[in-house]
Design an enzyme around this catalytic site. Structure first.
Site, PDB file in Angstrom:
ATOM      1  N   ASN A  53       0.696  -1.289   0.158  1.00 20.75           N
ATOM      2  CA  ASN A  53       0.140  -0.006  -0.100  1.00 20.75           C
ATOM      3  C   ASN A  53       0.834   1.234   0.148  1.00 20.75           C
ATOM      4  O   ASN A  53       0.515   2.131  -0.670  1.00 20.75           O
ATOM      5  CB  ASN A  53      -0.959  -0.054   1.308  1.00 20.75           C
TER       6      ASN A  53
ATOM      7  N   THR B  28     -16.162  37.938 -31.206  1.00 24.82           N
ATOM      8  CA  THR B  28     -16.895  37.499 -29.732  1.00 24.82           C
ATOM      9  C   THR B  28     -18.123  36.774 -30.137  1.00 24.82           C
ATOM     10  O   THR B  28     -18.765  37.368 -31.396  1.00 24.82           O
ATOM     11  CB  THR B  28     -17.260  38.733 -28.792  1.00 24.82           C
ATOM     12  N   HIS B  29     -18.601  35.793 -29.869  1.00 26.17           N
ATOM     13  CA  HIS B  29     -19.687  34.713 -29.988  1.00 26.17           C
ATOM     14  C   HIS B  29     -19.608  34.405 -31.673  1.00 26.17           C
ATOM     15  O   HIS B  29     -20.365  34.267 -32.631  1.00 26.17           O
ATOM     16  CB  HIS B  29     -21.229  35.664 -30.350  1.00 26.17           C
TER      17      HIS B  29
ATOM     18  N   SER C  57      -8.529  12.489 -48.297  1.00 27.24           N
ATOM     19  CA  SER C  57      -9.626  11.777 -48.122  1.00 27.24           C
ATOM     20  C   SER C  57      -9.468  10.689 -49.008  1.00 27.24           C
ATOM     21  O   SER C  57      -9.030  10.635 -50.061  1.00 27.24           O
ATOM     22  CB  SER C  57     -11.046  12.735 -48.635  1.00 27.24           C
TER      23      SER C  57
ATOM     24  N   ASN D 173      -7.739  17.560 -44.748  1.00 28.51           N
ATOM     25  CA  ASN D 173      -8.021  17.586 -43.688  1.00 28.51           C
ATOM     26  C   ASN D 173      -7.570  17.907 -42.420  1.00 28.51           C
ATOM     27  O   ASN D 173      -6.428  17.273 -42.123  1.00 28.51           O
ATOM     28  CB  ASN D 173      -9.181  16.199 -43.355  1.00 28.51           C
TER      29      ASN D 173
ATOM     30  N   TYR E 249      -6.826   1.376   3.287  1.00 27.21           N
ATOM     31  CA  TYR E 249      -6.517   1.132   1.786  1.00 27.21           C
ATOM     32  C   TYR E 249      -7.673   0.303   1.187  1.00 27.21           C
ATOM     33  O   TYR E 249      -8.278  -0.825   2.044  1.00 27.21           O
ATOM     34  CB  TYR E 249      -5.247   0.207   1.485  1.00 27.21           C
TER      35      TYR E 249
ATOM     36  N   LYS F  88      -5.461   3.971 -11.526  1.00 25.99           N
ATOM     37  CA  LYS F  88      -3.915   4.003 -11.901  1.00 25.99           C
ATOM     38  C   LYS F  88      -4.176   4.029 -13.525  1.00 25.99           C
ATOM     39  O   LYS F  88      -3.494   4.869 -14.116  1.00 25.99           O
ATOM     40  CB  LYS F  88      -3.338   2.673 -11.365  1.00 25.99           C
TER      41      LYS F  88
HETATM   42  N1  ARG Z   1      -2.120  -2.896  -7.435  1.00 27.20           N
HETATM   43  C1  ARG Z   1      -2.403  -2.569  -6.069  1.00 27.20           C
HETATM   44  C2  ARG Z   1      -2.813  -1.239  -6.229  1.00 27.20           C
HETATM   45  O1  ARG Z   1      -2.710  -0.591  -7.061  1.00 27.20           O
HETATM   46  C3  ARG Z   1      -1.054  -2.560  -5.404  1.00 27.20           C
HETATM   47  C4  ARG Z   1      -1.446  -2.668  -3.877  1.00 27.20           C
HETATM   48  C5  ARG Z   1      -2.263  -3.869  -3.324  1.00 27.20           C
HETATM   49  N2  ARG Z   1      -2.399  -3.819  -1.899  1.00 27.20           N
HETATM   50  C6  ARG Z   1      -3.394  -4.543  -1.508  1.00 27.20           C
HETATM   51  N3  ARG Z   1      -3.516  -4.484  -0.357  1.00 27.20           N
HETATM   52  N4  ARG Z   1      -4.004  -5.760  -2.057  1.00 27.20           N
HETATM   53  O2  ARG Z   1      -3.528  -0.655  -5.221  1.00 27.20           O
END
Ligand code: ARG
Length: 448
Positions: free
Chosen positions: A119, A164-165, A287, A295, A326, A334
């Site tokens: 974590n 403008t506009h 095209s 284009n 967590y 991600k």
């Molecule tokens: N891939 C996990 C994430 O992005 C990594 C951390 C995993 N931690 C856990 N307690 N399962 O959060």
């Protein structure tokens, strides 16, 4: 990609008798391990700092520390030359690092995870990744500002209509138009710096979100990584995950708003109806059926890229509805973050060339200025002579047909606007000074 990802053969947490359902594992990992390729080098860097920390409190001997650091350096090289592939054999990048160390060093490798959790490991790797991304994107914004400044200088007093506009309003100039992008991208660069400052703190050493029963040298580890400060409270550190990503993507969205405005203008002004500019051949496509077409696909795709960032922002926002501690939900932030960073970086790369290689049709722009556009100047001139502005406005409206429209009255209209920033006083030197100051004042942060 996610459907092809197979579950990791043996996760770190596997216990005797525990059931591993590979389909379920695949769902939980999705393409997370593939995305971890973007974080891998940052994760290794943070692992080295963690190992040094353990060494300084005698939880790793000097020999063990040396061996682990050496193995980690090797892993960097193997990853860089493609001989170590981070893929679905591992549950995630964190597991891959530990597995490599155990394979290379046996017992010693098994000691590396003392005092940390995935974590705080993922949090610190992401933090370093974001600091690095913002640094690059800030530099790109400054480069775009410089390119726009070049065009603004070349065409400082070349007139074009101001709208403008989308209706003709008053005479303007290419200098003013391009100068607006100089300032817009300077603002974006500044926002990158502010966000970097805001996120420049280390979550490493907070473990799973509750600390550990070791007195970790957190400050020393944070200093080694170059962070400005520590995130102190472990629960607060966990609670910031996702929210920091949101702030970063929101910063990118701001920069991409300028890209969208520029792309819009380029596509509009390159139409036959406007004819103000022609984009370089490398930025237009033909095209498949209409032989006459050129284009502005590049401008259109740059414009649409902003939507990708908005989508990523929304994905992160939707995920952020969590209790303390967590939660695996956070993993979903991600892909959104990494997608937003990659799309922004790639989009910004094309802008300097797009604007410097375009042909600006100054005659067409000038001839698009019509007599009535001088009416505002006329009203102001009358008011300067003592007529109350509301009366001057009416008088100027009645005089439109008699206003004199020539090249010199257009030029005079531009040059007579002298307040700071206006067409006759764009203060391009001041904008250049701000670019140079921005380039020279790259703030120190952990990714440097
Ligand atoms: N891939 C996990 C994430 O992005 C990594 C951390 C995993 N931690 C856990 N307690 N399962 O959060």
């Amino acid at each position: 990609m996610s459907t092809e990802v197979k579950a990791a053969a043996s996760p770190l947490w596997a216990k005797p008798g525990a059931t591993i359902n590979h389909d379920a594992m695949s769902f939980m990992s999705r393409d997370d391990v593939i995305l971890d390729r973007e974080l891998f080098l940052f994760d290794i860097r943070a692992t080295k700092a963690h190992v040094n920390g353990l060494n300084s409190i005698d939880l790793l001997s000097d020999d063990e520390t040396r061996d682990i650091l050496h193995a980690l350096d090797e892993l960097v090289e193997l990853f860089a030359d493609g001989s170590f592939v981070l893929d679905e054999r591992f549950e995630d990048g964190h597991t891959a690092i530990e597995s490599y160390l155990v394979e290379e060093l046996g017992e010693t490798g098994k000691r590396v995870h003392l005092g940390r959790s995935r974590n705080d490991q993922v949090a610190v790797a992401l933090r370093l990744y974001m600091l690095d991304a913002l640094k690059t994107i800030r530099a790109q914004c400054l480069e775009i500002a410089r390119a726009a400044l070049g065009v603004a200088r070349r065409h400082e007093f070349d007139p074009m209509p101001g709208y403008t506009h989308l209706q003709r309003a008053v005479p303007s100039s290419i200098g003013l138009w391009m100068g607006s992008f100089v300032e817009g991208f300077l603002d974006s660069a500044e926002l990158c710096a502010l966000t970097r400052h805001w996120i420049d703190s280390s979550p490493l050493g907070t473990a799973a979100g509750y600390g550990v029963n070791i007195e970790l040298p957190r400050q020393q580890v944070s200093d080694e990584l170059g962070f400005a400060c520590l995130q102190l409270n472990p629960m607060a550190a966990q609670a910031s995950r996702g929210r920091i990503e949101h702030q970063v993507v929101s910063t990118l969205w701001q920069a991409m708003q300028e890209v969208r405005r520029l792309a819009w203008d380029c596509s509009l002004f390159s139409t036959q109806e406007f004819g103000f500019l022609t984009l370089a051949p490398e930025f237009v496509t033909g095209s498949s059926i209409m032989p006459n077409k050129a284009n502005p696909d590049m401008a259109e795709l740059l414009r649409a890229s902003t939507a990708v960032i908005g989508g990523a922002l929304s994905e992160i926002q939707q995920t952020m509805s969590l209790p303390s501690g967590y939660q695996r939900d956070l993993q979903i932030t991600k892909p959104a973050l990494i997608r937003a960073v990659n799309v922004t970086r790639e989009a910004l790369t094309h802008i300097p060339k797009l604007i410097t290689s375009a042909t600006y049709h100054t005659d067409t722009m000038r001839s698009a200025i019509e007599r009535s556009m001088l009416a505002t100047d006329q009203a102001v001139d009358l008011a300067k002579g003592g007529v109350p502005f509301r009366d001057a406005y009416k008088q100027a409206a009645a005089q439109i047909e008699s206003l004199e429209l020539t090249d010199s009255t257009i030029d005079e209209s531009l040059r007579s606007r002298r307040s700071p920033g206006a067409c006759g006083n764009l203060m391009l030197d001041e904008l250049e000074r701000r670019i140079i100051a921005g380039v020279g004042s790259e703030p120190h942060a952990a990714s440097d």
